[in-house]
Motif scaffolding. Structure first.
Motif, PDB file in Angstrom:
ATOM      1  N   LEU A 305       0.812  -1.088  -0.083  1.00  0.00           N
ATOM      2  CA  LEU A 305      -0.131  -0.113  -0.024  1.00  0.00           C
ATOM      3  C   LEU A 305       0.771   1.520   0.111  1.00  0.00           C
ATOM      4  O   LEU A 305       0.596   2.237   0.659  1.00  0.00           O
ATOM      5  CB  LEU A 305      -1.070  -0.005   1.249  1.00  0.00           C
ATOM      6  CG  LEU A 305      -2.180   0.602   0.873  1.00  0.00           C
ATOM      7  CD1 LEU A 305      -3.044   0.155  -0.192  1.00  0.00           C
ATOM      8  CD2 LEU A 305      -2.999   0.672   2.247  1.00  0.00           C
ATOM      9  N   GLN A 306       1.999   1.129  -0.741  1.00  0.00           N
ATOM     10  CA  GLN A 306       2.964   2.282  -0.692  1.00  0.00           C
ATOM     11  C   GLN A 306       3.559   2.722   0.533  1.00  0.00           C
ATOM     12  O   GLN A 306       3.946   3.802   0.799  1.00  0.00           O
ATOM     13  CB  GLN A 306       2.333   3.478  -1.649  1.00  0.00           C
ATOM     14  CG  GLN A 306       1.872   3.298  -2.783  1.00  0.00           C
ATOM     15  CD  GLN A 306       0.723   2.558  -3.125  1.00  0.00           C
ATOM     16  OE1 GLN A 306       0.475   1.281  -3.458  1.00  0.00           O
ATOM     17  NE2 GLN A 306      -0.495   3.069  -2.984  1.00  0.00           N
ATOM     18  N   GLY A 307       3.713   1.734   1.409  1.00  0.00           N
ATOM     19  CA  GLY A 307       4.047   2.164   2.848  1.00  0.00           C
ATOM     20  C   GLY A 307       2.838   3.006   3.930  1.00  0.00           C
ATOM     21  O   GLY A 307       3.354   3.244   4.691  1.00  0.00           O
ATOM     22  N   GLN A 308       1.856   3.125   3.109  1.00  0.00           N
ATOM     23  CA  GLN A 308       0.842   3.897   3.785  1.00  0.00           C
ATOM     24  C   GLN A 308      -0.144   3.128   4.711  1.00  0.00           C
ATOM     25  O   GLN A 308      -1.238   2.982   4.264  1.00  0.00           O
ATOM     26  CB  GLN A 308       0.049   4.623   2.750  1.00  0.00           C
ATOM     27  CG  GLN A 308       0.794   5.667   2.085  1.00  0.00           C
ATOM     28  CD  GLN A 308       0.004   6.461   0.838  1.00  0.00           C
ATOM     29  OE1 GLN A 308      -0.048   7.599   0.656  1.00  0.00           O
ATOM     30  NE2 GLN A 308      -0.825   5.726   0.017  1.00  0.00           N
ATOM     31  N   ASN A 309       0.654   2.370   5.485  1.00  0.00           N
ATOM     32  CA  ASN A 309      -0.233   1.778   6.479  1.00  0.00           C
ATOM     33  C   ASN A 309       0.050   1.543   7.807  1.00  0.00           C
ATOM     34  O   ASN A 309       1.684   1.533   7.843  1.00  0.00           O
ATOM     35  CB  ASN A 309      -0.379   0.257   5.654  1.00  0.00           C
ATOM     36  CG  ASN A 309       0.749  -0.681   5.831  1.00  0.00           C
ATOM     37  OD1 ASN A 309       0.874  -1.176   6.820  1.00  0.00           O
ATOM     38  ND2 ASN A 309       1.517  -0.853   4.832  1.00  0.00           N
ATOM     39  N   CYS A 310      -0.452   1.384   8.815  1.00  0.00           N
ATOM     40  CA  CYS A 310      -0.005   1.721  10.227  1.00  0.00           C
ATOM     41  C   CYS A 310       0.908   0.628  10.517  1.00  0.00           C
ATOM     42  O   CYS A 310       1.920   0.801  11.607  1.00  0.00           O
ATOM     43  CB  CYS A 310      -0.995   1.949  11.037  1.00  0.00           C
ATOM     44  SG  CYS A 310      -2.269   0.535  10.839  1.00  0.00           S
ATOM     45  N   MET A 311       0.594  -0.585   9.940  1.00  0.00           N
ATOM     46  CA  MET A 311       1.643  -1.833  10.544  1.00  0.00           C
ATOM     47  C   MET A 311       2.851  -2.066   9.795  1.00  0.00           C
ATOM     48  O   MET A 311       3.490  -3.045   9.959  1.00  0.00           O
ATOM     49  CB  MET A 311       0.729  -3.026  10.766  1.00  0.00           C
ATOM     50  CG  MET A 311       0.176  -3.261   9.313  1.00  0.00           C
ATOM     51  SD  MET A 311      -0.958  -4.737   9.640  1.00  0.00           S
ATOM     52  CE  MET A 311      -1.658  -4.998   8.088  1.00  0.00           C
ATOM     53  N   ALA A 312       3.135  -1.007   8.787  1.00  0.00           N
ATOM     54  CA  ALA A 312       4.285  -1.244   7.905  1.00  0.00           C
ATOM     55  C   ALA A 312       5.501  -1.703   8.867  1.00  0.00           C
ATOM     56  O   ALA A 312       5.733  -0.997   9.715  1.00  0.00           O
ATOM     57  CB  ALA A 312       4.555   0.058   7.088  1.00  0.00           C
ATOM     58  N   GLY A 313       6.329  -2.754   8.350  1.00  0.00           N
ATOM     59  CA  GLY A 313       7.688  -3.017   8.868  1.00  0.00           C
ATOM     60  C   GLY A 313       8.864  -2.184   8.253  1.00  0.00           C
ATOM     61  O   GLY A 313       9.376  -2.400   7.375  1.00  0.00           O
TER      62      GLY A 313
END
Length: 505
Positions: A305-313
């Protein structure tokens, strides 16, 4: 205006039903009717991949929020809170079938409003149907228990003590722009199953899927006022909802900074608060990790999601024994990812949500270089229309750098090398953050993995995968990543109160 919305986006056509929706007037859903905004203000929605206009949406005011909360209160007090479980199940199941039947339109609206790749949008729509079905069934499992009556009562007579679960009341729900439909359903479904009424505020950047959902809510037959939807800016209608004295609970997903403001606003009447906030999730890669799994798995942990997510590692801790090999694999994976319009089935990386957000994320990239980290992927950034950004990978990241401390919310990976095999030292690296939302451990040694997972302070940690969320699996954060849990039984419990009853017989 909406009636000038194009029929093709970067050469990709959309369904006639999608075009028809974009051309409609986009107002508020209040008390079962589409209503105009009291202030006459509007917000423009545009395609982040092209910059082309999509629709014009009414922008609410605190007065509009007052109307919506009043409608929700009337519906709650007027009977919805006492509606039988089977009727709530019937309505929610009907909504699920309507959403399922119009999955293509919802998928295209999510792609156009948010920019996400079509495959991800289609998956989120399918997950939304599953969530509605899951919580529709959960209405029949809301139950209390019997327990031992207090001794001062039983000393005088026989007695019965039991508990009942009751809906919290009127709920305000504020959803973000990164997965707008999925987050809206994640909040709506358990609230409706519990018997609450809802005022939903979509993100001002991505209001369209929530408004389309409003059409289905009316068609499904929900009573007026049970679900109300008011668009608008966070600092006006969002703040008014959070502080409203007749709202019993706020559920918010967004940044930790705004979450703090929500807590302060909620203090006016001590309303209940659920917060799903920021993250800076650790990814630990041990020397025995299967790189055929770890390379794509770690890459997508950051770049999904292009890094647009809260759980991104985004904090990657790599043992020195495999550091160079893993970095080569990750850099090749990142540079090979296909950028493009979300409607193109080949697209793996869509645009960021806005030009301003892209500039913010690139600010972290430039800051990382200035701080001494080495960029090994994403060297050439795209030009032209749309808010595109190639995935970026840094090596040589250090704990004090903003790359490792702050939530970037974009496709930026920071890699820190470590040499220790001591589990306590590795856990200390992973926990060196104010956040605690997600994380993952990559190793063939499952005994070691489970020991390390028990030491990582995050609400969700995966082994040899990342972000393993599901409708039935509770999700939420520790520390500054939030309060409470969503999904699963815990998601339903968040909308229920427990009442104890003792009867002297």
């Amino acid at each position: 205006m909406a009636d000038r919305a194009p029929t093709e986006f970067d050469g990709h056509p959309v369904a006639p039903a999608t075009r028809a929706f974009l051309r409609r007037a986009h107002r508020f859903l209040i008390d079962g009717e589409w209503a105009e905004g009291s202030a006459g203000e509007t917000l423009a929605s545009s395609d982040p991949a092209t910059g082309l206009p999509l629709a014009t949406v009414a922008a609410g005011s605190p007065a509009d929020m007052d109307r919506a909360v009043a409608a929700a209160r009337r519906a709650f007090d007027g009977g919805w809170s006492r509606t039988g479980a089977r009727e709530r199940t019937r309505l929610m199941t009907r909504l699920a079938r309507l959403l399922e039947a119009r999955a293509e339109v919802f998928t295209e609206v999510e792609v156009l409003d948010n920019g996400m790749p079509r495959a991800i949008a289609a998956l989120t729509v399918a997950n939304c149907v599953e969530m509605l079905d899951y919580y529709a069934g959960a209405t029949l499992s809301i139950e209390g228990r019997t327990t031992t009556p207090p001794p001062h009562v039983t000393a005088l007579a026989e007695a019965l003590t039991y508990t009942v679960r009751e809906p919290v009341g009127v709920v305000g729900q504020i959803v973000p722009w990164n997965v707008p439909l999925s987050t809206a359903i994640l909040k709506l479904a358990p609230a409706l199953a519990a018997g609450c009424t809802v005022v939903l505020k979509p993100a001002e950047e991505t209001p369209l899927s929530a408004l389309l959902l409003g059409e289905l809510i009316i068609e499904a037959g929900f009573p007026p006022g049970v679900v109300n939807i008011v668009n608008g800016r966070g600092e006006s209608v969002g703040a008014a909802l959070a502080a409203h004295p007749d709202v019993d609970k706020i559920s918010f997903t967004g940044s930790t900074e705004v979450g703090r403001k929500i807590v302060i606003a909620a203090a006016c009447n001590l309303k209940k608060v659920s917060l799903e906030l920021g993250g800076k999730s650790p990814v630990v890669v041990m020397p025995d990790a299967d790189l055929s799994l770890a390379v794509p798995g770690v890459a997508m942990a950051t770049f999904f999601l292009q890094g647009q997510n809260c759980m991104a590692g985004t904090r990657i801790f790599v043992h020195e024994a495999i550091h160079d090999e893993l970095v080569r694999g990750l850099a090749a994976f990142a540079d090979g990812m296909v950028l493009g319009h979300g409607l193109d089935p080949a697209t793996q990386v869509g645009p960021l949500i806005s030009a301003g957000h892209r500039a913010r994320v690139m600010g972290y990239v430039h800051g990382g270089e200035a701080a001494g980290a080495t960029r090994v992927a994403g060297m050439a950034q795209p030009a032209g229309p749309g808010h595109f950004m190639r995935p970026v990978i840094f090596t040589g990241a250090q704990p004090h750098m903003a790359l490792m401390r702050e939530e970037i919310f974009g496709p930026v990976m920071a890699i820190q090398r470590f040499a220790s095999n001591d589990i306590e030292q590795i856990a200390a690296l992973a926990n060196d953050s104010p956040f605690g939302l997600s994380g993952s451990v990559w190793t063939r040694d499952l005994s070691f993995a489970h020991k390390l997972v028990s030491r990582i302070r995050s609400g969700q940690v995966s082994i040899n995968c990342h972000g393993a969320i599901g409708t039935n699996i509770p999700f939420g954060g520790m520390r500054q990543s939030g309060w409470g849990r969503e999904f699963g039984r815990e998601g339903l419990d968040a909308y229920l109160e427990t009442k104890a009853v003792t009867a002297r017989l």
